[in-house]
Design a protein around this motif. Structure first.
Motif, PDB file in Angstrom:
ATOM      1  N   GLU A  87      -9.357 -11.658  -1.262  1.00 14.91           N
ATOM      2  CA  GLU A  87      -8.715 -10.873  -2.330  1.00 14.91           C
ATOM      3  C   GLU A  87      -9.401  -9.518  -2.491  1.00 14.91           C
ATOM      4  OE1 GLU A  87      -5.883 -11.526  -3.865  1.00 14.91           O
ATOM      5  OE2 GLU A  87      -5.801 -13.302  -2.581  1.00 14.91           O
ATOM      6  N   GLU A  88     -10.718  -9.512  -2.409  1.00  9.96           N
ATOM      7  CA  GLU A  88     -11.447  -8.249  -2.525  1.00  9.96           C
ATOM      8  C   GLU A  88     -11.114  -7.317  -1.360  1.00  9.96           C
ATOM      9  OE1 GLU A  88     -16.064  -6.637  -2.939  1.00  9.96           O
ATOM     10  OE2 GLU A  88     -15.571  -8.722  -3.420  1.00  9.96           O
ATOM     11  N   LEU A  89     -10.983  -7.892  -0.172  1.00 11.05           N
ATOM     12  CA  LEU A  89     -10.671  -7.080   1.008  1.00 11.05           C
ATOM     13  C   LEU A  89      -9.246  -6.531   0.932  1.00 11.05           C
ATOM     14  CD1 LEU A  89     -11.591  -5.951   3.699  1.00 11.05           C
ATOM     15  CD2 LEU A  89     -10.927  -8.114   4.787  1.00 11.05           C
ATOM     16  N   VAL A  90      -8.320  -7.309   0.420  1.00  6.97           N
ATOM     17  CA  VAL A  90      -6.932  -6.835   0.255  1.00  6.97           C
ATOM     18  C   VAL A  90      -6.898  -5.635  -0.680  1.00  6.97           C
ATOM     19  CG1 VAL A  90      -4.686  -7.381  -0.766  1.00  6.97           C
ATOM     20  CG2 VAL A  90      -5.763  -8.996   0.803  1.00  6.97           C
ATOM     21  N   LYS A  91      -7.609  -5.720  -1.795  1.00  6.43           N
ATOM     22  CA  LYS A  91      -7.629  -4.613  -2.762  1.00  6.43           C
ATOM     23  C   LYS A  91      -8.235  -3.355  -2.151  1.00  6.43           C
ATOM     24  CE  LYS A  91      -7.895  -7.537  -6.899  1.00  6.43           C
ATOM     25  NZ  LYS A  91      -8.735  -7.947  -8.053  1.00  6.43           N
ATOM     26  N   ARG A  92      -9.331  -3.511  -1.447  1.00  2.00           N
ATOM     27  CA  ARG A  92      -9.982  -2.342  -0.840  1.00  2.00           C
ATOM     28  C   ARG A  92      -9.105  -1.723   0.242  1.00  2.00           C
ATOM     29  NH1 ARG A  92     -15.415  -3.124   2.512  1.00  2.00           N
ATOM     30  NH2 ARG A  92     -13.935  -3.322   4.231  1.00  2.00           N
ATOM     31  N   THR A  93      -8.504  -2.560   1.077  1.00  2.81           N
ATOM     32  CA  THR A  93      -7.644  -2.066   2.147  1.00  2.81           C
ATOM     33  C   THR A  93      -6.444  -1.330   1.588  1.00  2.81           C
ATOM     34  OG1 THR A  93      -8.324  -3.921   3.571  1.00  2.81           O
ATOM     35  CG2 THR A  93      -6.319  -2.735   4.190  1.00  2.81           C
ATOM     36  N   SER A  94      -5.851  -1.875   0.534  1.00  2.00           N
ATOM     37  CA  SER A  94      -4.700  -1.231  -0.099  1.00  2.00           C
ATOM     38  C   SER A  94      -5.071   0.148  -0.631  1.00  2.00           C
ATOM     39  CB  SER A  94      -4.184  -2.104  -1.246  1.00  2.00           C
ATOM     40  OG  SER A  94      -3.109  -1.489  -1.912  1.00  2.00           O
ATOM     41  N   ALA A  95      -6.211   0.238  -1.278  1.00  3.84           N
ATOM     42  CA  ALA A  95      -6.644   1.518  -1.851  1.00  3.84           C
ATOM     43  C   ALA A  95      -6.884   2.555  -0.758  1.00  3.84           C
ATOM     44  CB  ALA A  95      -7.913   1.317  -2.675  1.00  3.84           C
ATOM     45  N   GLU A  96      -7.474   2.138   0.358  1.00  2.20           N
ATOM     46  CA  GLU A  96      -7.759   3.073   1.444  1.00  2.20           C
ATOM     47  C   GLU A  96      -6.481   3.561   2.128  1.00  2.20           C
ATOM     48  OE1 GLU A  96     -12.227   1.440   2.681  1.00  2.20           O
ATOM     49  OE2 GLU A  96     -10.526   1.126   4.032  1.00  2.20           O
ATOM     50  N   ILE A  97      -5.526   2.652   2.316  1.00  4.18           N
ATOM     51  CA  ILE A  97      -4.264   3.044   2.950  1.00  4.18           C
ATOM     52  C   ILE A  97      -3.490   3.989   2.039  1.00  4.18           C
ATOM     53  CG2 ILE A  97      -2.014   2.232   3.762  1.00  4.18           C
ATOM     54  CD1 ILE A  97      -3.392  -0.343   4.630  1.00  4.18           C
ATOM     55  N   THR A  98      -3.420   3.655   0.760  1.00  2.00           N
ATOM     56  CA  THR A  98      -2.707   4.501  -0.198  1.00  2.00           C
ATOM     57  C   THR A  98      -3.288   5.907  -0.221  1.00  2.00           C
ATOM     58  OG1 THR A  98      -2.165   2.579  -1.580  1.00  2.00           O
ATOM     59  CG2 THR A  98      -2.026   4.736  -2.614  1.00  2.00           C
ATOM     60  N   SER A  99      -4.612   5.986  -0.186  1.00  3.51           N
ATOM     61  CA  SER A  99      -5.279   7.285  -0.170  1.00  3.51           C
ATOM     62  C   SER A  99      -4.961   8.050   1.112  1.00  3.51           C
ATOM     63  CB  SER A  99      -6.790   7.090  -0.307  1.00  3.51           C
ATOM     64  OG  SER A  99      -7.474   8.310  -0.219  1.00  3.51           O
ATOM     65  N   ALA A 100      -4.946   7.340   2.250  1.00  2.36           N
ATOM     66  CA  ALA A 100      -4.665   7.990   3.530  1.00  2.36           C
ATOM     67  C   ALA A 100      -3.221   8.466   3.612  1.00  2.36           C
ATOM     68  CB  ALA A 100      -4.963   7.036   4.677  1.00  2.36           C
ATOM     69  N   LEU A 101      -2.291   7.694   3.064  1.00  3.24           N
ATOM     70  CA  LEU A 101      -0.888   8.073   3.111  1.00  3.24           C
ATOM     71  C   LEU A 101      -0.632   9.384   2.376  1.00  3.24           C
ATOM     72  CD1 LEU A 101       0.874   4.627   2.513  1.00  3.24           C
ATOM     73  CD2 LEU A 101       0.760   5.924   4.642  1.00  3.24           C
ATOM     74  N   ALA A 102      -1.443   9.644   1.382  1.00  3.07           N
ATOM     75  CA  ALA A 102      -1.280  10.889   0.628  1.00  3.07           C
ATOM     76  C   ALA A 102      -1.609  12.113   1.473  1.00  3.07           C
ATOM     77  CB  ALA A 102      -2.171  10.861  -0.614  1.00  3.07           C
ATOM     78  N   LEU A 103      -2.314  11.894   2.586  1.00  2.00           N
ATOM     79  CA  LEU A 103      -2.662  13.011   3.461  1.00  2.00           C
ATOM     80  C   LEU A 103      -1.528  13.372   4.409  1.00  2.00           C
ATOM     81  CD1 LEU A 103      -6.232  11.806   4.543  1.00  2.00           C
ATOM     82  CD2 LEU A 103      -5.654  13.418   2.710  1.00  2.00           C
ATOM     83  N   ALA A 104      -0.594  12.432   4.603  1.00  2.00           N
ATOM     84  CA  ALA A 104       0.481  12.644   5.569  1.00  2.00           C
ATOM     85  C   ALA A 104       1.720  13.189   4.880  1.00  2.00           C
ATOM     86  CB  ALA A 104       0.820  11.323   6.264  1.00  2.00           C
ATOM     87  N   PRO A 105       2.337  14.214   5.458  1.00  2.00           N
ATOM     88  CA  PRO A 105       3.581  14.731   4.892  1.00  2.00           C
ATOM     89  C   PRO A 105       4.658  13.655   4.896  1.00  2.00           C
ATOM     90  CG  PRO A 105       2.705  16.231   6.549  1.00  2.00           C
ATOM     91  CD  PRO A 105       1.927  14.955   6.657  1.00  2.00           C
ATOM     92  N   SER A 106       5.569  13.744   3.942  1.00  2.00           N
ATOM     93  CA  SER A 106       6.663  12.787   3.883  1.00  2.00           C
ATOM     94  C   SER A 106       7.914  13.478   3.384  1.00  2.00           C
ATOM     95  CB  SER A 106       6.306  11.627   2.938  1.00  2.00           C
ATOM     96  OG  SER A 106       6.085  12.111   1.630  1.00  2.00           O
TER      97      SER A 106
ATOM     98  N   ALA B 212       0.809  -1.232   0.000  1.00  2.00           N
ATOM     99  CA  ALA B 212       0.000   0.000   0.000  1.00  2.00           C
ATOM    100  C   ALA B 212       0.835   1.271   0.000  1.00  2.00           C
ATOM    101  CB  ALA B 212      -0.976   0.022   1.173  1.00  2.00           C
ATOM    102  N   VAL B 213       2.157   1.122   0.137  1.00  2.00           N
ATOM    103  CA  VAL B 213       3.035   2.293   0.100  1.00  2.00           C
ATOM    104  C   VAL B 213       3.738   2.373  -1.253  1.00  2.00           C
ATOM    105  CG1 VAL B 213       4.983   3.473   1.195  1.00  2.00           C
ATOM    106  CG2 VAL B 213       3.387   2.140   2.584  1.00  2.00           C
ATOM    107  N   THR B 214       4.398   1.268  -1.616  1.00  2.00           N
ATOM    108  CA  THR B 214       5.067   1.212  -2.926  1.00  2.00           C
ATOM    109  C   THR B 214       4.587   0.054  -3.780  1.00  2.00           C
ATOM    110  OG1 THR B 214       6.889  -0.085  -1.968  1.00  2.00           O
ATOM    111  CG2 THR B 214       7.159   2.319  -2.049  1.00  2.00           C
ATOM    112  N   THR B 215       3.893  -0.926  -3.166  1.00  2.00           N
ATOM    113  CA  THR B 215       3.419  -2.082  -3.927  1.00  2.00           C
ATOM    114  C   THR B 215       1.970  -2.401  -3.597  1.00  2.00           C
ATOM    115  OG1 THR B 215       4.091  -3.707  -2.258  1.00  2.00           O
ATOM    116  CG2 THR B 215       5.742  -3.088  -3.894  1.00  2.00           C
ATOM    117  N   ASP B 216       1.322  -3.158  -4.499  1.00  2.00           N
ATOM    118  CA  ASP B 216      -0.038  -3.599  -4.230  1.00  2.00           C
ATOM    119  C   ASP B 216      -0.002  -4.915  -3.452  1.00  2.00           C
ATOM    120  OD1 ASP B 216       0.565  -5.624  -6.036  1.00  2.00           O
ATOM    121  OD2 ASP B 216      -0.679  -4.810  -7.643  1.00  2.00           O
ATOM    122  N   GLY B 217      -1.151  -5.561  -3.298  1.00  2.00           N
ATOM    123  CA  GLY B 217      -1.231  -6.776  -2.505  1.00  2.00           C
ATOM    124  C   GLY B 217      -0.467  -7.954  -3.065  1.00  2.00           C
TER     125      GLY B 217
END
Length: 383
Positions: A231-250, A49-54
């Motif tokens: 598999e469906e839950l992994v995809k959804r979780t990855s998308a939500e984390i990736t979206s949330a990470l974009a809110l945090a400064p890095s 969810a940061v640099t790779t998918d599930g």
């Protein structure tokens, strides 16, 4: 030529019998499905969810969050990180469980799951139960632990009547068909008693990291016979984390500022437990996710949790202290926490930068982690 009818008759009967035997043997074997094999200890997916998918494939390069507003190094005062949505949202898949399933448990045991109609999922953070509910099997769960605190499970009887210790009688009284757990909860004697009673008990990894999430979800889904939902839950979780990470400064926060130094403290004042987190605690992964520096790792701690000392706090020099809400209450709030030796000699103590978050959400690393990251980032970086 004379035809021996008695011999023909005997031959015909023998042929018919052989055909019947062949059909009898082949029929059931052909129709009965062999148990699916599942490994409860799958390897983590590096960079999930940061640099790779599930599946470990690279994600599109994310854009760095812009650092508008106040410099987070200048913020003062405490804050509480709160999820905007505490509810569990099951995946849309309606795939039915396919059982039996043979599972290689993380404790080395081979376990067969034949029935998932009465599930108990227990661990220190409530992660396993959160996964089960998110897979759409919440109506099959018959008991919960203290850490399973989301609204959908509130009506279930507790099987940890004393803090986080499992109670064999409480579990067996619920007649479970399968128990999901890990080594974060115990005692071991209870697990032995459950297995001696014939209850299938499966151990999963007790590591709580971003990288371990897809493997954990897939392992639980596979053990319960619903790999498609996993598999469906992994995809959804990855998308939500990736979206949330974009809110945090890095990496510099967008305008050459240094990342905030953050320390997670596990506090239970009533029990006299004061611990500082280090690598592998789960807190290090969460701090990294919101663009911070985990001070425990930075100062060279070699364990996930070590007894808190004033020397370690002063050496770490955290600018933000993160604690669980109940832990903060156990020391009578921020004022009580600031009385800990050494804390007043840190920027976090001097500026009262204490961030608390619900015990069952902060380090769960379950399907709601995207919401956790977003809430924590907002509490840390928003005045």
């Amino acid at each position: 030529m004379t035809l021996d009818l008695s011999r023909v008759s005997r031959t015909a009967i023998l042929v018919v019998l052989l055909l019947l035997v062949a059909v009898g043997c082949a029929g059931p074997a052909a129709s009965a499905e062999q148990p699916t094999a599942v490994d409860a200890c799958r390897p983590p997916v590096k960079g999930f969810a940061v640099t790779t998918d599930g599946d470990g494939k690279p994600l599109p390069k994310a854009t760095t969050a812009s650092a508008t507003g106040a410099d987070p190094h200048t913020l003062t005062g405490p804050a509480t990180a709160t999820l905007t949505d505490h509810a569990i949202h099951p995946v849309a898949s309606t795939a039915q469980p396919k059982l039996p399933v043979d599972v290689k448990s993380c404790d080395g045991k081979q376990v067969q799951v034949k029935d998932a109609s009465r599930i108990i999922a227990v661990d220190l953070y409530g992660t396993l139960a959160e996964i089960v509910f998110s897979l759409g099997l919440g109506d099959k769960v018959v008991g919960r632990d203290t850490s399973t605190g989301f609204p959908e499970a509130a009506h279930l009887p507790k099987v940890t009547p004393s803090a986080h210790d499992l109670n064999a009688e409480a579990i067996l009284s619920l007649d479970p068909t399968v128990v999901l757990t890990d080594k974060s909860i115990g005692p071991p004697e209870v697990i032995e008693q459950l297995r001696a009673s014939g209850v299938p008990v499966i151990f999963f990894s007790d590591a709580r990291t971003m990288d371990g999430m897809p493997s954990q979800i897939r392992a639980v889904a596979g053990a319960l016979g619903v790999p498609e939902r996993g598999e469906e839950l992994v995809k959804r979780t990855s998308a939500e984390i990736t979206s949330a990470l974009a809110l945090a400064p890095s990496g510099g926060l967008g305008h050459q500022r240094k990342a905030l130094r953050m320390t997670f403290l596990y506090i239970r004042g009533t029990a006299g437990v004061y611990l500082m987190s280090g690598p592998g605690s789960g807190a290090d992964a969460m701090i990294k996710a919101i663009g911070g520096i985990d001070t425990g790792t930075d100062i060279g701690l070699d364990k996930s949790f070590v007894p808190l000392t004033s020397e370690a706090l002063i050496r770490a020099q955290p600018e933000v202290i993160i604690v669980m809400t109940e832990g903060l209450k156990s020391v009578k709030g921020v004022d009580g926490l600031l009385k800990l030796p050494g804390l007043g000699q840190t920027p976090a103590g001097q500026h009262r930068r204490i961030i608390d978050m619900n015990d069952t959400e902060l380090l769960g690393f379950g399907p709601r982690t995207g919401r956790t990251v977003a809430a924590l980032a907002k509490a840390v970086y928003t005045p």
